[in-house]
Design a protein around this motif. Structure first.
Motif, PDB file in Angstrom:
ATOM      1  N   LEU A   1       1.037  -1.115   0.149  1.00  0.00           N
ATOM      2  CA  LEU A   1      -0.013  -0.073   0.029  1.00  0.00           C
ATOM      3  C   LEU A   1       0.711   1.299  -0.145  1.00  0.00           C
ATOM      4  CD1 LEU A   1      -2.787  -1.190   2.595  1.00  0.00           C
ATOM      5  CD2 LEU A   1      -2.839  -1.161   0.193  1.00  0.00           C
ATOM      6  N   GLY A   2       0.571   2.174  -0.845  1.00  0.00           N
ATOM      7  CA  GLY A   2       1.358   3.557  -0.965  1.00  0.00           C
ATOM      8  C   GLY A   2       0.786   4.344  -1.933  1.00  0.00           C
ATOM      9  N   GLU A   3       1.161   5.531  -1.925  1.00  0.00           N
ATOM     10  CA  GLU A   3       0.671   6.625  -2.729  1.00  0.00           C
ATOM     11  C   GLU A   3       1.323   6.425  -4.043  1.00  0.00           C
ATOM     12  OE1 GLU A   3       1.324  10.311  -1.531  1.00  0.00           O
ATOM     13  OE2 GLU A   3      -0.192  10.248   0.586  1.00  0.00           O
ATOM     14  N   SER A   4       0.803   6.705  -5.148  1.00  0.00           N
ATOM     15  CA  SER A   4       1.392   6.697  -6.590  1.00  0.00           C
ATOM     16  C   SER A   4       2.656   7.273  -6.411  1.00  0.00           C
ATOM     17  CB  SER A   4       0.305   7.433  -7.688  1.00  0.00           C
ATOM     18  OG  SER A   4       0.945   7.300  -8.801  1.00  0.00           O
ATOM     19  N   GLY A   5       3.566   6.519  -7.020  1.00  0.00           N
ATOM     20  CA  GLY A   5       4.875   6.948  -7.406  1.00  0.00           C
ATOM     21  C   GLY A   5       5.784   6.817  -6.027  1.00  0.00           C
ATOM     22  N   THR A   6       5.478   5.764  -5.217  1.00  0.00           N
ATOM     23  CA  THR A   6       6.346   5.524  -4.033  1.00  0.00           C
ATOM     24  C   THR A   6       7.196   4.399  -4.254  1.00  0.00           C
ATOM     25  OG1 THR A   6       4.347   4.332  -3.035  1.00  0.00           O
ATOM     26  CG2 THR A   6       4.794   6.592  -2.273  1.00  0.00           C
ATOM     27  N   GLY A   7       7.044   3.623  -5.290  1.00  0.00           N
ATOM     28  CA  GLY A   7       8.076   2.580  -5.767  1.00  0.00           C
ATOM     29  C   GLY A   7       7.326   1.268  -5.194  1.00  0.00           C
TER      30      GLY A   7
ATOM     31  N   ILE B   1       1.660 -14.477  -5.318  1.00  0.00           N
ATOM     32  CA  ILE B   1       0.741 -13.270  -5.564  1.00  0.00           C
ATOM     33  C   ILE B   1       1.282 -12.005  -4.789  1.00  0.00           C
ATOM     34  CG2 ILE B   1      -1.436 -12.269  -5.428  1.00  0.00           C
ATOM     35  CD1 ILE B   1      -2.744 -15.112  -6.413  1.00  0.00           C
ATOM     36  N   ILE B   2       1.626 -11.157  -5.483  1.00  0.00           N
ATOM     37  CA  ILE B   2       1.882  -9.729  -4.715  1.00  0.00           C
ATOM     38  C   ILE B   2       0.784  -8.776  -5.344  1.00  0.00           C
ATOM     39  CG2 ILE B   2       3.457  -7.857  -4.255  1.00  0.00           C
ATOM     40  CD1 ILE B   2       5.780  -9.836  -4.467  1.00  0.00           C
ATOM     41  N   ALA B   3       0.227  -7.907  -4.459  1.00  0.00           N
ATOM     42  CA  ALA B   3      -0.926  -7.089  -4.782  1.00  0.00           C
ATOM     43  C   ALA B   3      -0.505  -5.858  -4.548  1.00  0.00           C
ATOM     44  CB  ALA B   3      -2.226  -7.429  -4.633  1.00  0.00           C
ATOM     45  N   ALA B   4      -0.793  -4.768  -5.196  1.00  0.00           N
ATOM     46  CA  ALA B   4      -0.568  -3.219  -4.641  1.00  0.00           C
ATOM     47  C   ALA B   4      -1.743  -2.346  -4.954  1.00  0.00           C
ATOM     48  CB  ALA B   4       0.558  -2.749  -5.306  1.00  0.00           C
TER      49      ALA B   4
ATOM     50  N   ALA C   1      -5.828  -1.560 -13.510  1.00  0.00           N
ATOM     51  CA  ALA C   1      -6.696  -0.475 -14.012  1.00  0.00           C
ATOM     52  C   ALA C   1      -6.503  -0.272 -15.556  1.00  0.00           C
ATOM     53  CB  ALA C   1      -6.030   0.777 -13.157  1.00  0.00           C
ATOM     54  N   ALA C   2      -5.419  -0.985 -16.098  1.00  0.00           N
ATOM     55  CA  ALA C   2      -5.376  -0.595 -17.726  1.00  0.00           C
ATOM     56  C   ALA C   2      -5.824  -1.609 -18.520  1.00  0.00           C
ATOM     57  CB  ALA C   2      -3.800  -0.542 -17.832  1.00  0.00           C
ATOM     58  N   ILE C   3      -6.442  -2.769 -18.191  1.00  0.00           N
ATOM     59  CA  ILE C   3      -7.115  -3.734 -18.842  1.00  0.00           C
ATOM     60  C   ILE C   3      -8.850  -3.629 -18.872  1.00  0.00           C
ATOM     61  CG2 ILE C   3      -7.525  -6.289 -19.231  1.00  0.00           C
ATOM     62  CD1 ILE C   3      -4.855  -6.776 -17.360  1.00  0.00           C
TER      63      ILE C   3
ATOM     64  N   ASP D   1      -0.841  -4.639  -9.918  1.00  0.00           N
ATOM     65  CA  ASP D   1      -0.914  -3.263  -9.439  1.00  0.00           C
ATOM     66  C   ASP D   1      -2.184  -2.947  -9.592  1.00  0.00           C
ATOM     67  OD1 ASP D   1       0.023  -0.849  -8.558  1.00  0.00           O
ATOM     68  OD2 ASP D   1       1.161  -0.485 -10.686  1.00  0.00           O
ATOM     69  N   ASN D   2      -2.387  -1.796  -8.965  1.00  0.00           N
ATOM     70  CA  ASN D   2      -4.079  -1.382  -8.764  1.00  0.00           C
ATOM     71  C   ASN D   2      -5.181  -2.188  -8.639  1.00  0.00           C
ATOM     72  OD1 ASN D   2      -3.350   1.713  -9.308  1.00  0.00           O
ATOM     73  ND2 ASN D   2      -2.397   0.779 -11.345  1.00  0.00           N
TER      74      ASN D   2
END
Length: 489
Positions: free
Chosen positions: A208-214, A316-319, A239-241, A279-280
């Motif tokens: 979890l983290g704001e956009s651009g935190t890596g 599985i790694i989710a963000a 979010a892109a599919i 991601d997302n």
């Protein structure tokens, strides 16, 4: 005379008798005997050459890293190399001379092709033995002499090998490690330490983290520090599919669902043996969330339009950019059961505005990287450094990286000044709501203090980060009554 197949004289046949006993046909008999011997020698040579060619052919077939199998027109195995035996889990010595259908269950499409004497080109099929399924990529060509069919040649590749090759070509590898993550801030060091611990397990991870935190950098670092480091790392931006394509992208297609009637593996199969990164993840449709939950529970998938169950070995790694993902559960925009399954090991990556001491480290690293890439030797003026360090960076590390890259492209004389920074950056830090304008001396003093705190008083690193010489730094520190020892922890 008797000649070898090469034409060399190797002997003669002679008959000596008394003239009264001679016969007009004796000479013809002798010549026929000589020709018979020559023909026998030629036949032996041809047989030896044929055996040599067969030995060489067998050696080539065994050396090929693909499975090769020959069938006669009725489907009986006439030859199979060791690789094909390994792919199909069939003992090589027991397969020759037996019908293929007696050794394993033949896929329907292969049975139809044999019956209709047609070819198959690079089609994914599954042969079934008593003990296991054998998925592979298969091509089959019809062999014939004129109009007479001689049989079939099958070329086989194990599905896992095809996937590994696809990973190399597609670049599904994780490039970042924990050594690439820059941070000396206390909270950031704690997160990195926890992430290193998390990497040793196979449990699901939620970032979890704001956009651009890596977040993806952390995901790749966790993968590279795990036992799956040699496996694929497949990233999926939920979010892109498009919603209607999401399930097919994840689970693959088969049959009537397949594009151009070709089976297609999904992201899960491509990530088998490695890590899949969502991601997302909060952008995933609810119906797909239910399918993902089942995959986490069963570690199995079925392609759209298919019936074959494929076992998975995937971490599985989710963000999510939404730090309060639990609120999405309350609003029923995210499944509670999936949230709890993902929420096993959770890392919250702090935003850059909460890592003030890391800003200088990141600036020094990025300037060095961009300078090397652009073949420039760039320093940052104290007033520009003060603005960069005091800005709140809503876009986090990604925004800082973009600002510096753009500024370095504009630098001409080797010094990055305020004029090279975006106007919104200057106005937000110098002409903001409190309208406080820093003097040049104060800007220099604050830059040195921030550098000292971030680098714990290491004068060499401080001078390099600030873009000035050690002597200049010592002079300015003396001017501002600052000591390197005061920055050491």
């Amino acid at each position: 005379p008797i000649h070898a197949p090469t034409g060399r004289l190797i002997g003669v046949i002679g008959i000596v008798t008394l003239e009264p006993n001679s016969h007009p046909h004796t000479l013809g008999i002798v010549m026929a005997a000589a020709r018979a011997i020559e023909n026998l020698l030629q036949a032996e040579l041809s047989l030896a050459e044929a055996n040599q060619h067969l030995t060489e052919l067998n050696a080539v077939l065994q050396a090929v890293n693909k499975g090769i199998m020959f069938l006669d027109p009725e489907g009986t195995v006439t030859h199979i190399n060791a690789r094909a035996g390994a792919i199909l889990n069939v003992p090589q010595r027991l397969a020759t001379g037996r019908r293929l259908s007696a050794l394993l269950e033949i896929p329907t499409e292969v049975e139809v092709a044999i019956a209709e004497q047609t070819s198959i080109t690079e089609q994914e099929v599954v042969f079934q033995t008593d003990s296991q399924a054998c998925p592979c990529l298969m091509s089959m060509d019809v062999l014939g002499y004129g109009s007479r069919p001689l049989g079939f040649i099958l070329t086989l590749e194990h599905a896992s090998e095809v996937q590994r090759f696809a990973h190399r070509v597609a670049g599904t590898r994780a490039h970042f490690t924990f050594d690439d993550i820059i941070g000396q801030d206390v909270e950031m060091k704690r997160v990195i330490h926890y992430a290193r611990t998390v990497a040793k397990s196979d449990s699901t991870v939620l970032l979890l983290g704001e956009s651009g935190t890596g977040k993806e950098m952390f995901a790749q670092a966790i993968h590279n520090a795990s036992r799956r480091a040699d496996g694929p790392f497949v990233a999926v931006n939920c979010a892109a599919i498009p919603r209607e394509l999401m399930a097919g992208e994840l689970f693959g297609y088969e049959g009537t669902f397949a594009i151009a009637e070709e089976s297609r593996p999904g992201k899960f199969e491509l990530a088998n043996g490695g890590t899949i990164f969502f991601d997302n993840v909060d952008g995933m449709p609810l119906d797909v969330q239910a399918s993902l939950l089942r995959v986490i529970d069963t570690k199995e998938i079925v392609r759209l339009g298919g019936t074959r169950v494929t076992s998975l070995d995937v971490r599985i790694i989710a963000a999510s950019n939404n730090v309060d993902l639990g609120n999405e559960v309350k609003e029923k925009r995210f499944r509670a059961d999936l949230f709890y399954r993902l929420h096993v090991l959770t890392l919250v990556i702090p935003p850059l505005r909460e890592r003030r001491n890391d800003v200088l480290l990141l600036i020094a690293h990025l300037v060095e990287e961009f300078s090397r890439r652009l073949k420039k030797d760039v320093a940052i003026s104290p007033e520009a450094m003060a603005v960069l360090q005091s800005y709140h960076w809503p876009g986090n590390v990604r925004e800082l990286e973009n600002v510096l890259e753009r500024a370095l492209y504009m630098v001409g004389d080797g010094t990055l000044t305020l004029e090279h920074l975006p106007a919104e950056l200057r106005s937000a830090t110098i002409g903001g709501t409190d309208r406080v304008i820093l003097t040049l001396q104060e800007a220099e003093r604050q830059a040195i203090i921030r550098a000292g705190r971030a680098l714990e008083g290491n004068v060499t690193q401080m001078a390099k980060a600030l873009g000035i010489g050690r002597t200049t730094l010592w002079r300015k520190m003396k001017e501002f009554n600052l000591s390197s020892n005061s920055f050491k922890r």
